[in-house]
Write an enzyme that holds these catalytic residues in place. Structure first.
Site, PDB file in Angstrom:
ATOM      1  N   SER A 191      38.426  36.951  39.741  1.00  0.00           N
ATOM      2  CA  SER A 191      37.887  36.281  40.983  1.00  0.00           C
ATOM      3  C   SER A 191      39.088  36.203  41.959  1.00  0.00           C
ATOM      4  CB  SER A 191      37.002  35.435  40.730  1.00  0.00           C
ATOM      5  OG  SER A 191      37.857  34.243  40.214  1.00  0.00           O
ATOM      6  N   ASN A 192      38.466  36.014  43.498  1.00  0.00           N
ATOM      7  CA  ASN A 192      39.614  35.785  44.561  1.00  0.00           C
ATOM      8  C   ASN A 192      40.203  34.219  44.203  1.00  0.00           C
ATOM      9  OD1 ASN A 192      39.948  34.505  47.474  1.00  0.00           O
ATOM     10  ND2 ASN A 192      40.343  36.829  47.351  1.00  0.00           N
ATOM     11  N   SER A 193      41.289  34.395  44.749  1.00  0.00           N
ATOM     12  CA  SER A 193      41.949  32.979  44.523  1.00  0.00           C
ATOM     13  C   SER A 193      41.194  31.826  45.438  1.00  0.00           C
ATOM     14  CB  SER A 193      43.577  33.309  45.359  1.00  0.00           C
ATOM     15  OG  SER A 193      43.138  33.430  46.834  1.00  0.00           O
ATOM     16  N   CYS A 194      40.297  32.125  46.278  1.00  0.00           N
ATOM     17  CA  CYS A 194      39.745  30.943  46.604  1.00  0.00           C
ATOM     18  C   CYS A 194      38.635  30.225  45.979  1.00  0.00           C
ATOM     19  CB  CYS A 194      38.781  31.419  47.996  1.00  0.00           C
ATOM     20  SG  CYS A 194      37.483  32.248  47.559  1.00  0.00           S
TER      21      CYS A 194
END
Ligand code: PLP
Length: 511
Positions: A191-194
């Site tokens: 998943s994205n770092s966010c």
């Protein structure tokens, strides 16, 4: 600046932007400046007296433009697209003209109501379940956030507050801080770092579960993690799944994740920041599987809908859960129409109080392009990526590392990581195209994302020629390397031999 001068400056600025975008291929996608380039050119203080706008505009050309990375260039292939369009730019300009701060309906009814309209238009365009529409009776609806990161954080915070309230009722013997200390959330390591950042900001650990070999997170992995954590006394709160991961555009298995979340009363959020645009296409209907069972969802219009940054759509199945969690009131925020079921006060659906009139650029873009134009845009990206994929497949020096997904192709030069790394380094030095690397299972690869305002087949061919000729060059240099080494070795050997002969001759002469 009076209105007369504004008209002149504004019109000149529109011409500047049109010239820039029309001729964007004239620039290398990456700028040729070094860190601090601008600091040396700028005065250390603001001007004491007003300056002429013509002088300022010429400085934009002279100082600002050389330091721009051209995201709207068709030679941009890094990250994901952030495509803009002329109608969206006009919408942004008009919104600046109105400059409203529409945190509640009374602060600018048009700002709130247009957002309700475009979010329902978009939900229907993407064929989302009806419970996400404002027009459907019930607590669901959509809102425009600034970014996917904000949308994810809102979901994480709301899920956390709901879980705390639920657990306080279920376990009254525990203090609130005891409960908060036991909360746990889940996502995939793809998943994205966010997502991880949302956990940090929400002071709630997010476990990044290892995705399976095909980079997908499935219910079985989530179930095992939740069961382990529940047995250890933890309280599972939310799972953030992804449709279109940043690395390879992989799609988590929403159906099986939903079954586990339903069983354990865990909020399921779907981050479809990029891939959400494909929900609109019948040929991508599979992507929508399971969305009727998720609690919330985000999709970036600034990635795939030709609306400029910032513009991130978020839908909630039950917006009351967010409103209840975030509702903080003051007397100065009250107004006569508060609580009207038809019209939300969007300030309760987001992190800041103030909010921009983003719906205006969305509305203008949707009307100018039509649903047909938006679908054609997504299909064009898919077709161009397929063109690039075929070029990769036809060259035996390269390999694909994941199936092409929408407008993204993940590939590498065959052999060890060093070749791919050196290739990217060369490409970045030349600045003609811009890509970034990713890694999975120890293998580094390049991500080729179709980007830019108006990419064409010739742009894809341009990128491919640049990539493959640079690999050829790299290989040539590598081949020359041993040759040079060999020559150097031969020369050393010869020198040694000559030195030996010289010694022998000296000895003979002495005798
Ligand atoms: N999620 C995914 C899958 C992304 O690819 C990205 C960025 O590319 C984000 C989230 C973060 O988006 P934003 O910059 O809108 O926060």
């Amino acid at each position: 600046m009076d209105a007369k001068m504004f008209r002149e400056f504004g019109k000149a600025a529109v011409d500047f932007v049109a010239d820039y975008l029309e001729n964007i291929r004239d620039h290398d996608v990456l700028p040729s400046v070094e860190p601090g380039y601008m600091l040396q050119q700028m005065p250390k203080q603001m001007p004491e007296s007003p300056e002429d706008w013509k002088h300022i505009l010429s400085d934009i050309d002279r100082v600002i433009k050389p330091g721009i990375t051209h995201w709207q260039s068709p030679n941009m292939h890094a990250y994901y697209p952030t495509s803009v369009s002329y109608p969206s730019i006009v919408g942004e300009m008009l919104a600046s003209g109105f400059s409203v701060i529409g945190f509640s309906w009374i602060c600018s009814p048009a700002c709130t109501e247009l957002e309700v309209v475009v979010m329902d238009w978009l939900a229907k365009f993407l064929k989302l379940p009806a419970h996400f529409l404002h027009e459907t009776e019930g607590p669901g609806g959509g809102v425009i956030q600034g970014s996917a990161s904000e949308a994810v954080l809102v979901a994480v915070l709301a899920a956390r507050e709901q879980a705390v309230r639920r657990e306080r009722e279920r376990q009254p013997e525990l203090s609130e801080s005891d409960i908060r200390g036991k909360l746990i959330a889940y996502s995939s390591d793809q998943s994205n770092s966010c997502i991880e950042k949302a956990g940090v900001l929400a002071a709630m650990p997010i476990k990044l579960l290892p995705a399976s070999e095909d980079l997908v997170l499935r219910g079985a992995a989530l179930k095992a993690a939740i069961e382990r954590d529940v047995a250890a006394g933890l309280i599972p709160v939310i799972c953030v799944a992804t449709l279109g991961t940043t690395g390879t555009c992989a799609y988590d298995d929403i159906e099986s994740l939903a079954s586990v979340c339903e069983e354990h009363n865990v909020w399921l959020h779907v981050d479809a920041a990029y891939a959400g645009g494909a929900f609109a296409l019948d040929e991508c209907a599979d992507l929508r599987r399971g969305l009727d069972r998720v609690d919330s969802l985000n999709f970036n219009l600034h990635k795939f809908m030709l609306v400029n940054f910032d513009c991130a759509a978020m839908w909630l199945r039950d917006a009351n859960k967010v409103v209840d969690s975030f509702n903080v009131d003051r007397i100065y925020l009250k107004h006569k129409y508060e609580g009207c079921t038809q019209i939300p006060d969007f300030r309760h659906w987001q992190i800041p109080l103030g909010r921009r009139f983003r719906a205006l650029k969305v509305w203008i873009t949707f009307r100018t392009l039509g649903a047909e134009g938006l679908r054609a845009h997504v299909r064009k990206h898919i077709d161009l990526a397929a063109q690039f994929e075929n070029l990769v497949k036809a060259d035996s020096r390269f390999e694909l590392v994941a199936p092409r997904a929408l407008g993204l192709v993940c590939f590498r030069a065959k052999g060890d990581n060093e070749i791919t790394s050196q290739l990217l380094h060369r490409l970045m030095e030349r600045k003609k195209i811009y890509m970034v690397k990713a890694e999975h299972g120890g293998r580094q690869f390049l991500r080729f994302a179709v980007c830019g305002m108006d990419p064409k087949p010739a742009d894809i061919q341009f990128a491919w020629t640049e990539i493959e000729t640079q690999l050829t060059q790299l290989n040539l240099e590598a081949d020359q390397q041993p040759l040079e080494n060999r020559k150097a070795g031969e020369i050393a050997e010869l020198t040694q031999h000559l030195t030996g002969l010289q010694l022998q001759m000296d000895e003979t002469l002495q005798r």
